[in-house]
Design a protein around this motif. Structure first.
Motif: not given
Length: 452
Positions: A199, A201, A206, A208, A452
């Motif tokens: 995950h 970001d 980005r 996953q 982020r």
């Protein structure tokens, strides 16, 4: 056990390496597009119990010197014809069993998931012998090949590289070592409780996850870097387990060694966990005078314009409009700043012109040349190793494969006789060859992942 040297062999999947004269040398094998060319080099280095073979890479035919590609192609400069080193690495891994294989992938134009998958796959196929040379790409020619209009700013490239590397580390940690079960009787392939999405970001990526390659033998590749600017040295001190260095002078190599080791300590690492490996070109013969003749023959083949083309690539600066018979100017370059600083330092110290620097660059991208009998070359290696310059060296070839043959047949036995280098491999993995600690089950030094 006394401290032991580490040795690597430098390659580009190409017709030249640091030496731009190599492809013209009558002793060089022209078959750089064939698997046999790389198999022979890999087997020779493994016979010499080298830690690894190291592949540099560039992602564009040079266009920085003047305009167009004609001059770089006609002169056969560095990067004018180059194979993908990850494919070459898989080929070498298939014909060797202990030699490490280090390849370059850029954090500027590739994606963390792609790179993490390539290296995890190679680590499996080599049974734990892979390293990643982490680079931030150099030139505008590379940028336009990947859809950008201009090259990223030097400092921003390192910010991107930081996030890129941390994302890759998280992906390599997304599988536990025992997650792959393959229980045929009960139809249970992998334990989902031991495989995790990451995950991520971030500002650049980005992702996953998880990676779809199970944890590899080393846990992840050995991390190699070649930072020479302040930003580059900070990055190397933070992340690198081995560092490829270029400096033609003993005092420069000692200063670099002290600087980077100190930076590593300042970020909480042990200095012995960062192996610093300067590169050199050897000319070895049965007598010193014959070795000097070999050196002179090679150096005379070096073309100054070819050298300046590659200097323009490395610095991302066009030197075609400068006076060849004037000293190297103190200018700002956006590419490799450390190498340009070395060139400018040499020009000032030795009163060299830009043409002279071009000649030196073509002879070996400013690498020192160790010349003489096997004992003479071993003396230089030992002096640097015991004198605070190096934890080992990366050997670059003046002709291929002859330089590797000469070194393995003559210098390696002398280094072994002095107790400086292994007589046989004691590990099956590159991490073991380099005396590095095992990778933890989950990397804990990942700062950007998930934020982020």
């Amino acid at each position: 056990m006394p401290r032991q040297l580490h040795l690597g062999g430098f390659q580009i999947a190409s017709h030249v390496t640091h030496s731009h004269a190599a492809w013209r040398h009558p002793g060089s094998d022209p078959g750089f597009l064939t698997p046999e060319y790389y198999h022979r080099i890999g087997r020779t280095l493994e016979r010499g119990t080298f830690d690894f073979v190291f592949f540099a890479d560039l992602l564009a035919t040079p266009t920085n010197f003047g305009s167009g590609i004609d001059v770089s192609l006609s002169r056969g400069t560095q990067a004018s014809a180059t194979l993908d080193p990850s494919v070459v690495a898989a080929s070498i891994a298939a014909v060797t069993s202990r030699l490490g294989i280090a390849i370059t992938k850029s954090t500027t134009y590739f994606h963390p998931y792609e790179v993490a998958r390539i290296f995890a796959s190679l680590d499996h196929l080599s049974r734990g012998r892979v390293a990643w040379n982490i680079v931030t790409s150099l030139s505008t020619a590379e940028a336009v090949n990947f859809g950008a209009t201009e090259h990223l700013d030097h400092d921003l490239r390192y910010v991107r590289a930081q996030e890129f590397l941390e994302t890759a580390l998280a992906l390599w940690s997304s599988w536990d070592a025992d997650a792959l079960v393959q229980d045929k009787a009960n139809g249970f392939f992998a334990d989902p409780d031991k495989v995790r999405a990451i995950h991520h970001d971030g500002d650049f990526f980005r992702v996953q996850g998880p990676l779809n390659v199970p944890r590899s033998p080393q846990g992840r590749p050995v991390l190699i870097q070649a930072g020479s600017s302040d930003k580059g040295k900070d990055f190397a001190a933070r992340w690198a387990e081995a560092i490829f260095e270029i400096d033609p002078t003993p005092e420069g190599r000692r200063a670099y060694y002290d600087d980077v080791k100190s930076r590593a300590v300042n970020v909480g690492r042990r200095p012995e966990d960062v192996k610093i490996l300067p590169s050199f070109i050897p000319f070895v013969a049965e007598t010193a005078s014959i070795a000097r003749e070999k050196q002179a023959f090679h150096n005379e083949l070096a073309d100054p314009i070819s050298g300046l083309i590659t200097l323009s690539v490395h610095t991302n600066h066009d030197f075609s409009t400068y006076d060849l018979d004037a000293p190297v100017e103190d200018i700002a370059v956006s590419g490799t700043q450390g190498l340009f600083d070395v060139a400018r330092r040499l020009s000032e110290r030795d009163n060299l012109t830009l043409r002279d620097i071009g000649k030196l660059y073509a002879q070996g991208v400013l690498l020192p040349q160790f010349v003489g009998t096997a004992s003479d070359v071993a003396d230089e290696i030992e002096a640097g190793f015991t004198g605070g310059e190096a934890d080992g060296y990366i050997l670059s070839a003046a002709q291929s494969p002859g330089t590797f043959d000469d070194f393995v047949d003559h210098v390696v036995p002398e280094l072994r006789r002095r107790g400086l280098f292994r007589t046989e491999y004691t590990s099956d993995t590159l991490r073991g060859h380099l005396d590095l600690a095992p990778v933890p089950a989950r990397e804990t030094n990942v700062g950007l992942v998930g934020s982020r």
